[in-house]
Motif scaffolding. Structure first.
Motif, PDB file in Angstrom:
ATOM      1  N   LEU A   1      -1.916  -6.058  -0.622  1.00 36.51           N
ATOM      2  CA  LEU A   1      -3.158  -5.394  -0.976  1.00 36.51           C
ATOM      3  C   LEU A   1      -4.188  -6.487  -1.263  1.00 36.51           C
ATOM      4  O   LEU A   1      -3.874  -7.492  -1.890  1.00 36.51           O
ATOM      5  CB  LEU A   1      -2.962  -4.516  -2.215  1.00 36.51           C
ATOM      6  CG  LEU A   1      -2.190  -3.210  -1.985  1.00 36.51           C
ATOM      7  CD1 LEU A   1      -1.934  -2.516  -3.312  1.00 36.51           C
ATOM      8  CD2 LEU A   1      -2.951  -2.282  -1.041  1.00 36.51           C
ATOM      9  N   ALA A   2      -5.400  -6.277  -0.800  1.00 33.00           N
ATOM     10  CA  ALA A   2      -6.448  -7.285  -0.987  1.00 33.00           C
ATOM     11  C   ALA A   2      -7.280  -6.945  -2.216  1.00 33.00           C
ATOM     12  O   ALA A   2      -7.635  -5.787  -2.434  1.00 33.00           O
ATOM     13  CB  ALA A   2      -7.333  -7.327   0.251  1.00 33.00           C
TER      14      ALA A   2
ATOM     15  N   GLU B   1      -8.199   2.715  -1.291  1.00 30.40           N
ATOM     16  CA  GLU B   1      -8.621   1.867  -2.406  1.00 30.40           C
ATOM     17  C   GLU B   1      -7.836   2.207  -3.662  1.00 30.40           C
ATOM     18  O   GLU B   1      -7.490   3.365  -3.885  1.00 30.40           O
ATOM     19  CB  GLU B   1     -10.125   2.061  -2.676  1.00 30.40           C
ATOM     20  CG  GLU B   1     -10.994   1.574  -1.545  1.00 30.40           C
ATOM     21  CD  GLU B   1     -12.485   1.678  -1.867  1.00 30.40           C
ATOM     22  OE1 GLU B   1     -12.843   2.021  -3.006  1.00 30.40           O
ATOM     23  OE2 GLU B   1     -13.279   1.405  -0.956  1.00 30.40           O
TER      24      GLU B   1
ATOM     25  N   HIS C   1      -7.839  -2.995  -2.084  1.00 28.72           N
ATOM     26  CA  HIS C   1      -7.897  -2.104  -0.934  1.00 28.72           C
ATOM     27  C   HIS C   1      -6.876  -2.557   0.098  1.00 28.72           C
ATOM     28  O   HIS C   1      -6.436  -3.715   0.108  1.00 28.72           O
ATOM     29  CB  HIS C   1      -9.302  -2.048  -0.339  1.00 28.72           C
ATOM     30  CG  HIS C   1      -9.754  -3.333   0.270  1.00 28.72           C
ATOM     31  ND1 HIS C   1     -10.298  -4.355  -0.470  1.00 28.72           N
ATOM     32  CD2 HIS C   1      -9.729  -3.767   1.547  1.00 28.72           C
ATOM     33  CE1 HIS C   1     -10.599  -5.364   0.317  1.00 28.72           C
ATOM     34  NE2 HIS C   1     -10.261  -5.046   1.554  1.00 28.72           N
ATOM     35  N   CYS C   2      -6.528  -1.613   0.969  1.00 26.64           N
ATOM     36  CA  CYS C   2      -5.577  -1.901   2.034  1.00 26.64           C
ATOM     37  C   CYS C   2      -6.372  -2.169   3.308  1.00 26.64           C
ATOM     38  O   CYS C   2      -7.226  -1.368   3.684  1.00 26.64           O
ATOM     39  CB  CYS C   2      -4.648  -0.705   2.231  1.00 26.64           C
ATOM     40  SG  CYS C   2      -3.606  -0.846   3.701  1.00 26.64           S
ATOM     41  N   SER C   3      -6.095  -3.282   3.952  1.00 23.77           N
ATOM     42  CA  SER C   3      -6.882  -3.618   5.144  1.00 23.77           C
ATOM     43  C   SER C   3      -6.400  -2.826   6.364  1.00 23.77           C
ATOM     44  O   SER C   3      -7.050  -2.845   7.405  1.00 23.77           O
ATOM     45  CB  SER C   3      -6.815  -5.116   5.422  1.00 23.77           C
ATOM     46  OG  SER C   3      -5.469  -5.518   5.509  1.00 23.77           O
ATOM     47  N   VAL C   4      -5.291  -2.121   6.244  1.00 25.91           N
ATOM     48  CA  VAL C   4      -4.792  -1.316   7.368  1.00 25.91           C
ATOM     49  C   VAL C   4      -5.344   0.117   7.312  1.00 25.91           C
ATOM     50  O   VAL C   4      -5.929   0.602   8.269  1.00 25.91           O
ATOM     51  CB  VAL C   4      -3.249  -1.301   7.393  1.00 25.91           C
ATOM     52  CG1 VAL C   4      -2.725  -0.373   8.490  1.00 25.91           C
ATOM     53  CG2 VAL C   4      -2.715  -2.714   7.585  1.00 25.91           C
ATOM     54  N   CYS C   5      -5.160   0.798   6.177  1.00 23.50           N
ATOM     55  CA  CYS C   5      -5.573   2.212   6.114  1.00 23.50           C
ATOM     56  C   CYS C   5      -6.829   2.411   5.256  1.00 23.50           C
ATOM     57  O   CYS C   5      -7.310   3.532   5.129  1.00 23.50           O
ATOM     58  CB  CYS C   5      -4.440   3.089   5.595  1.00 23.50           C
ATOM     59  SG  CYS C   5      -4.111   2.912   3.829  1.00 23.50           S
ATOM     60  N   ALA C   6      -7.343   1.334   4.649  1.00 18.84           N
ATOM     61  CA  ALA C   6      -8.595   1.362   3.879  1.00 18.84           C
ATOM     62  C   ALA C   6      -8.498   2.114   2.552  1.00 18.84           C
ATOM     63  O   ALA C   6      -9.508   2.338   1.883  1.00 18.84           O
ATOM     64  CB  ALA C   6      -9.761   1.917   4.704  1.00 18.84           C
TER      65      ALA C   6
ATOM     66  N   CYS D   1       0.845  -1.186   0.000  1.00 16.86           N
ATOM     67  CA  CYS D   1       0.000   0.000   0.000  1.00 16.86           C
ATOM     68  C   CYS D   1       0.892   1.251   0.000  1.00 16.86           C
ATOM     69  O   CYS D   1       1.609   1.490   0.967  1.00 16.86           O
ATOM     70  CB  CYS D   1      -0.918  -0.013   1.220  1.00 16.86           C
ATOM     71  SG  CYS D   1      -1.832   1.527   1.421  1.00 16.86           S
TER      72      CYS D   1
ATOM     73  N   PHE E   1     -10.558  -6.733  -4.507  1.00 16.24           N
ATOM     74  CA  PHE E   1     -12.017  -6.724  -4.419  1.00 16.24           C
ATOM     75  C   PHE E   1     -12.544  -7.874  -5.259  1.00 16.24           C
ATOM     76  O   PHE E   1     -11.861  -8.371  -6.146  1.00 16.24           O
ATOM     77  CB  PHE E   1     -12.584  -5.409  -4.975  1.00 16.24           C
ATOM     78  CG  PHE E   1     -12.541  -4.268  -4.002  1.00 16.24           C
ATOM     79  CD1 PHE E   1     -13.339  -4.267  -2.872  1.00 16.24           C
ATOM     80  CD2 PHE E   1     -11.702  -3.186  -4.225  1.00 16.24           C
ATOM     81  CE1 PHE E   1     -13.313  -3.207  -1.977  1.00 16.24           C
ATOM     82  CE2 PHE E   1     -11.670  -2.123  -3.329  1.00 16.24           C
ATOM     83  CZ  PHE E   1     -12.470  -2.132  -2.206  1.00 16.24           C
TER      84      PHE E   1
END
Ligand SMILES: [Zn+2]
Length: 266
Positions: free
Chosen positions: A49-50, A69, A62-67, A41, A52
């Motif tokens: 990065l995850a 996109e 999206h980043c699961s830490v800071c959200a 990220c 969608f």
């Protein structure tokens, strides 16, 4: 793109390319797979990065830490000034709602063997001027009336085109995150105020030969007065407006004032 992953550039597309039949689908699957495997990220430095689910509107990761996109666009050869993107209405709606994704643009070599360049444009660099509507599809098209858009990457100041990979060379992760944070102040600006700030940032970058020399004068920036007036024809007081933007950019640490009308990029 983990820094300790020296083999990143050879973990390319070629081996898997034969698996996918359709060329565009192929590139999409491979480039997204590459980011999921090697990406981090750029906003906070976290990984991975995850992705969608497929066909999520206007974002891919999206980043699961800071959200934060991200949308990813991949293309063969050098990154062009204009990137073809998805639906015009969805892009402008997200921008106006101030929840547009940041944009990653990847370029790969003709053999699809390696990623050559990768940049990210943070979402706070987007304005409506950057989103160019394309002609709606004709009545005989499968999606008749559908309207796509182009993103005018060439109009983004260099400060907003953060390189992650340049000609195969990886930018250290800490530097990417630093560069991202150095322009976060744009997030607070309204879209209109942001437009002025970005225009003056571009003028300053041109006045300093795009990093070639750190110092510049007010006159160097005034030299771009005509193009700024053309961008904002409603504003007759372009020079005061320029000085005001320079002050904001100084207060936010993007540049420093040396006195006697000279400035310096920080
Ligand atoms: Zn993050």
């Amino acid at each position: 793109m983990a820094e300790d992953d020296a083999l990143w550039s050879t973990l390319g597309f070629a081996e898997d390319a034969a698996v996918f039949a359709s060329a565009s689908q192929n590139v999409r699957v491979l480039s997204e797979g590459w980011i999921a495997m090697h990406g981090f990220c750029p906003s906070c430095g976290a990984e991975p990065l995850a992705a969608f689910k497929a066909n999520a509107p206007v974002a891919d990761f999206h980043c699961s830490v800071c959200a934060e996109e991200y949308e990813l666009k991949a293309q063969r050869g050098p990154i062009k000034r204009r990137i073809m993107d998805g639906a015009y209405g969805a892009m402008t709606a997200r921008l106006k709602a101030r929840n547009n994704p940041s944009l990653m643009v990847m370029s790969y070599d003709p053999g699809r063997a390696r990623v050559t360049d990768l940049i990210v444009v943070p979402r706070h660099f987007f304005t409506t001027d950057l989103i160019e509507p394309r002609k709606p599809l004709g009545p005989n098209a499968r999606r008749a009336g559908w309207q796509g858009c182009n993103i005018l990457i060439g109009d983004v100041p260099l400060s907003g085109r953060i390189p992650l990979i340049t000609g195969g060379a990886v930018t250290p992760r800490a530097e990417v995150v630093d560069r991202w944070r150095s322009t976060l102040f744009l997030k607070d600006a309204s879209l209109n105020a942001r437009g002025w700030l970005l225009a003056v940032m571009r003028a300053v970058e041109a006045a300093t030969d795009f990093g070639g020399r750190p110092e510049f004068t007010l006159d160097d920036v005034y030299a771009h007065e005509a193009s700024l007036s053309a961008l904002y024809p409603g504003n007759r007081n372009v020079r005061p407006k320029i000085r005001q933007q320079l002050q904001v950019l100084r207060d936010r640490g993007w540049l420093a004032f040396n006195g006697r009308g000279t400035y310096r990029r920080t």
